[in-house]
Design a protein around this motif. Structure first.
Motif, PDB file in Angstrom:
ATOM      1  N   PHE A  37       0.832  -1.206   0.000  1.00  0.00           N
ATOM      2  CA  PHE A  37       0.000   0.000   0.000  1.00  0.00           C
ATOM      3  C   PHE A  37       0.869   1.259   0.000  1.00  0.00           C
ATOM      4  CE2 PHE A  37      -2.499   3.292   2.216  1.00  0.00           C
ATOM      5  CZ  PHE A  37      -3.594   3.345   1.367  1.00  0.00           C
ATOM      6  N   SER A  38       1.923   1.264   0.789  1.00  0.00           N
ATOM      7  CA  SER A  38       2.801   2.434   0.866  1.00  0.00           C
ATOM      8  C   SER A  38       3.446   2.731  -0.480  1.00  0.00           C
ATOM      9  CB  SER A  38       3.881   2.211   1.927  1.00  0.00           C
ATOM     10  OG  SER A  38       3.308   2.021   3.206  1.00  0.00           O
ATOM     11  N   VAL A  39       3.966   1.681  -1.116  1.00  0.00           N
ATOM     12  CA  VAL A  39       4.595   1.874  -2.422  1.00  0.00           C
ATOM     13  C   VAL A  39       3.569   2.349  -3.446  1.00  0.00           C
ATOM     14  CG1 VAL A  39       5.785   0.709  -4.324  1.00  0.00           C
ATOM     15  CG2 VAL A  39       6.398   0.190  -1.957  1.00  0.00           C
ATOM     16  N   ALA A  40       2.367   1.777  -3.402  1.00  0.00           N
ATOM     17  CA  ALA A  40       1.312   2.170  -4.345  1.00  0.00           C
ATOM     18  C   ALA A  40       0.920   3.629  -4.150  1.00  0.00           C
ATOM     19  CB  ALA A  40       0.093   1.267  -4.168  1.00  0.00           C
ATOM     20  N   VAL A  41       0.803   4.048  -2.902  1.00  0.00           N
ATOM     21  CA  VAL A  41       0.425   5.437  -2.611  1.00  0.00           C
ATOM     22  C   VAL A  41       1.492   6.404  -3.113  1.00  0.00           C
ATOM     23  CG1 VAL A  41       0.119   7.113  -0.746  1.00  0.00           C
ATOM     24  CG2 VAL A  41      -1.096   4.940  -0.673  1.00  0.00           C
ATOM     25  N   VAL A  42       2.749   6.097  -2.835  1.00  0.00           N
ATOM     26  CA  VAL A  42       3.843   6.973  -3.272  1.00  0.00           C
ATOM     27  C   VAL A  42       3.886   7.041  -4.800  1.00  0.00           C
ATOM     28  CG1 VAL A  42       6.354   7.221  -3.361  1.00  0.00           C
ATOM     29  CG2 VAL A  42       5.227   6.652  -1.199  1.00  0.00           C
ATOM     30  N   THR A  43       3.707   5.900  -5.455  1.00  0.00           N
ATOM     31  CA  THR A  43       3.725   5.862  -6.921  1.00  0.00           C
ATOM     32  C   THR A  43       2.616   6.722  -7.504  1.00  0.00           C
ATOM     33  OG1 THR A  43       4.655   3.623  -6.895  1.00  0.00           O
ATOM     34  CG2 THR A  43       3.624   4.366  -8.940  1.00  0.00           C
ATOM     35  N   ALA A  44       1.393   6.562  -6.982  1.00  0.00           N
ATOM     36  CA  ALA A  44       0.258   7.348  -7.484  1.00  0.00           C
ATOM     37  C   ALA A  44       0.419   8.826  -7.161  1.00  0.00           C
ATOM     38  CB  ALA A  44      -1.043   6.816  -6.895  1.00  0.00           C
ATOM     39  N   ALA A  45       0.918   9.142  -5.967  1.00  0.00           N
ATOM     40  CA  ALA A  45       1.079  10.544  -5.563  1.00  0.00           C
ATOM     41  C   ALA A  45       2.084  11.265  -6.465  1.00  0.00           C
ATOM     42  CB  ALA A  45       1.523  10.626  -4.103  1.00  0.00           C
ATOM     43  N   ARG A  46       3.094  10.552  -6.912  1.00  0.00           N
ATOM     44  CA  ARG A  46       4.069  11.157  -7.834  1.00  0.00           C
ATOM     45  C   ARG A  46       3.407  11.515  -9.149  1.00  0.00           C
ATOM     46  NH1 ARG A  46       9.117   7.362  -8.408  1.00  0.00           N
ATOM     47  NH2 ARG A  46       9.685   9.045  -9.835  1.00  0.00           N
ATOM     48  N   ARG A  47       2.440  10.719  -9.571  1.00  0.00           N
ATOM     49  CA  ARG A  47       1.736  11.010 -10.817  1.00  0.00           C
ATOM     50  C   ARG A  47       0.766  12.181 -10.636  1.00  0.00           C
ATOM     51  NH1 ARG A  47       4.695   8.845 -14.804  1.00  0.00           N
ATOM     52  NH2 ARG A  47       5.053   6.622 -14.496  1.00  0.00           N
ATOM     53  N   VAL A  48       0.166  12.270  -9.470  1.00  0.00           N
ATOM     54  CA  VAL A  48      -0.765  13.369  -9.200  1.00  0.00           C
ATOM     55  C   VAL A  48      -0.005  14.692  -9.160  1.00  0.00           C
ATOM     56  CG1 VAL A  48      -2.369  14.340  -7.512  1.00  0.00           C
ATOM     57  CG2 VAL A  48      -2.383  11.879  -7.953  1.00  0.00           C
ATOM     58  N   GLY A  49       1.203  14.663  -8.626  1.00  0.00           N
ATOM     59  CA  GLY A  49       2.006  15.869  -8.441  1.00  0.00           C
ATOM     60  C   GLY A  49       2.500  15.863  -7.001  1.00  0.00           C
ATOM     61  N   TRP A  50       3.788  15.658  -6.827  1.00  0.00           N
ATOM     62  CA  TRP A  50       4.300  15.376  -5.490  1.00  0.00           C
ATOM     63  C   TRP A  50       4.155  16.560  -4.542  1.00  0.00           C
ATOM     64  CZ3 TRP A  50       5.198  11.090  -3.066  1.00  0.00           C
ATOM     65  CH2 TRP A  50       5.866  11.124  -1.843  1.00  0.00           C
ATOM     66  N   SER A  51       3.491  16.322  -3.421  1.00  0.00           N
ATOM     67  CA  SER A  51       3.381  17.279  -2.328  1.00  0.00           C
ATOM     68  C   SER A  51       2.804  16.522  -1.140  1.00  0.00           C
ATOM     69  CB  SER A  51       2.472  18.453  -2.697  1.00  0.00           C
ATOM     70  OG  SER A  51       1.112  18.050  -2.740  1.00  0.00           O
ATOM     71  N   PRO A  52       3.042  17.004   0.083  1.00  0.00           N
ATOM     72  CA  PRO A  52       2.462  16.337   1.253  1.00  0.00           C
ATOM     73  C   PRO A  52       0.938  16.262   1.175  1.00  0.00           C
ATOM     74  CG  PRO A  52       4.198  17.839   1.935  1.00  0.00           C
ATOM     75  CD  PRO A  52       3.978  18.082   0.468  1.00  0.00           C
TER      76      PRO A  52
END
Length: 250
Positions: free
Chosen positions: A72-87
């Motif tokens: 789940f952690s890896v999936a979230v980080v991967t998707a968040a990078r596509r959305v546009g990285w920010s907290p």
């Protein structure tokens, strides 16, 4: 020393297919044509590691939980990078994917459709988490592209007093619909165009065709619910945009 020619043939096949992919993309001048090949290499390494530890994980409930948390952690980080990285994006992606996977998997196991055993939890959990990652990426990219292309419409709504979410509501609904198309089409053509991985995996694991079909049906319904919840939840958070998104999405 005995050589396992099955693995030799597998390696040759993978290398040929990877070469075809990279050469074709490079000849068509697609940016960064090596990304697919490096993704394949990374996936291969991860599969090797998974194969080595999987037998121990399946018999230990704590390790199953740890494995799912890592997935789940890896999936979230991967998707968040596509959305546009920010907290902020990391948080809303995690919330959206967590909601989708949580609703889906809790229904599956609470209903008793699947026994709450390590092998089922890991298999269903991995499939559903992967689906939420994909739909999160598709939702954000469709919403960003559609909003950028229709920014005049958004500004028009804002100019007459609509808030950001109201101004982008039509575009948000369109993004959800587009993001769900791949999983919807795959579901509609299951058994006609493709033999899904869960079905084939269950057969290889020794299940009867009927039992494999039952497992696949549960997986399809799980993906359907998880992707819908993830997509709607995510775009609801993203639709507060009041600044035109960049034309070139990450």
């Amino acid at each position: 020393m005995t050589v396992d020619y099955t693995w030799v043939r597998t390696l040759i096949c993978v290398l040929v297919l990877a070469t075809i992919t990279m050469l074709l993309l490079r000849s068509y001048q697609v940016r960064a044509p090596w990304r697919q090949v490096t993704a394949l290499a990374r996936g291969a390494a991860q599969l090797v590691a998974l194969s080595l530890i999987l037998s121990g994980v399946l018999t230990n409930g704590v390790l199953v939980g740890v494995a799912l948390a890592v997935m789940f952690s890896v999936a979230v980080v991967t998707a968040a990078r596509r959305v546009g990285w920010s907290p902020h994006h990391l948080l809303i992606v995690a919330m959206s994917m967590g909601a989708g996977a949580g609703v889906s998997l809790s229904t599956v196991f609470a209903s008793g459709a699947l026994s709450f055993e390590g092998r089922y939890v890991l298999a269903a959990g991995g499939i559903v988490i992967g689906a939420t990652m994909t739909v999160a990426t598709l939702t954000s990219q469709h919403f960003g592209a559609t909003t950028a292309a229709s920014w005049d419409e958004v500004e028009g709504w804002l100019s007459i007093g609509a808030d950001a979410r109201q101004a982008t509501s039509r575009l948000a609904r369109k993004a959800v619909r587009q993001a769900l198309i791949p999983s919807t089409d795959q579901t509609k053509t299951t058994g006609l165009v493709t033999l899904p991985g869960a079905f084939v995996g269950a057969l290889f694991g020794g299940a009867s065709p009927v039992e494999a079909g039952r497992f696949q049906l549960i997986v399809l319904a799980s993906i359907m619910a998880a992707t819908a919840v993830t997509s709607v939840t995510l775009v609801h958070q993203l639709s507060t945009v009041a600044i035109k998104p960049a034309e070139d999405a990450p």
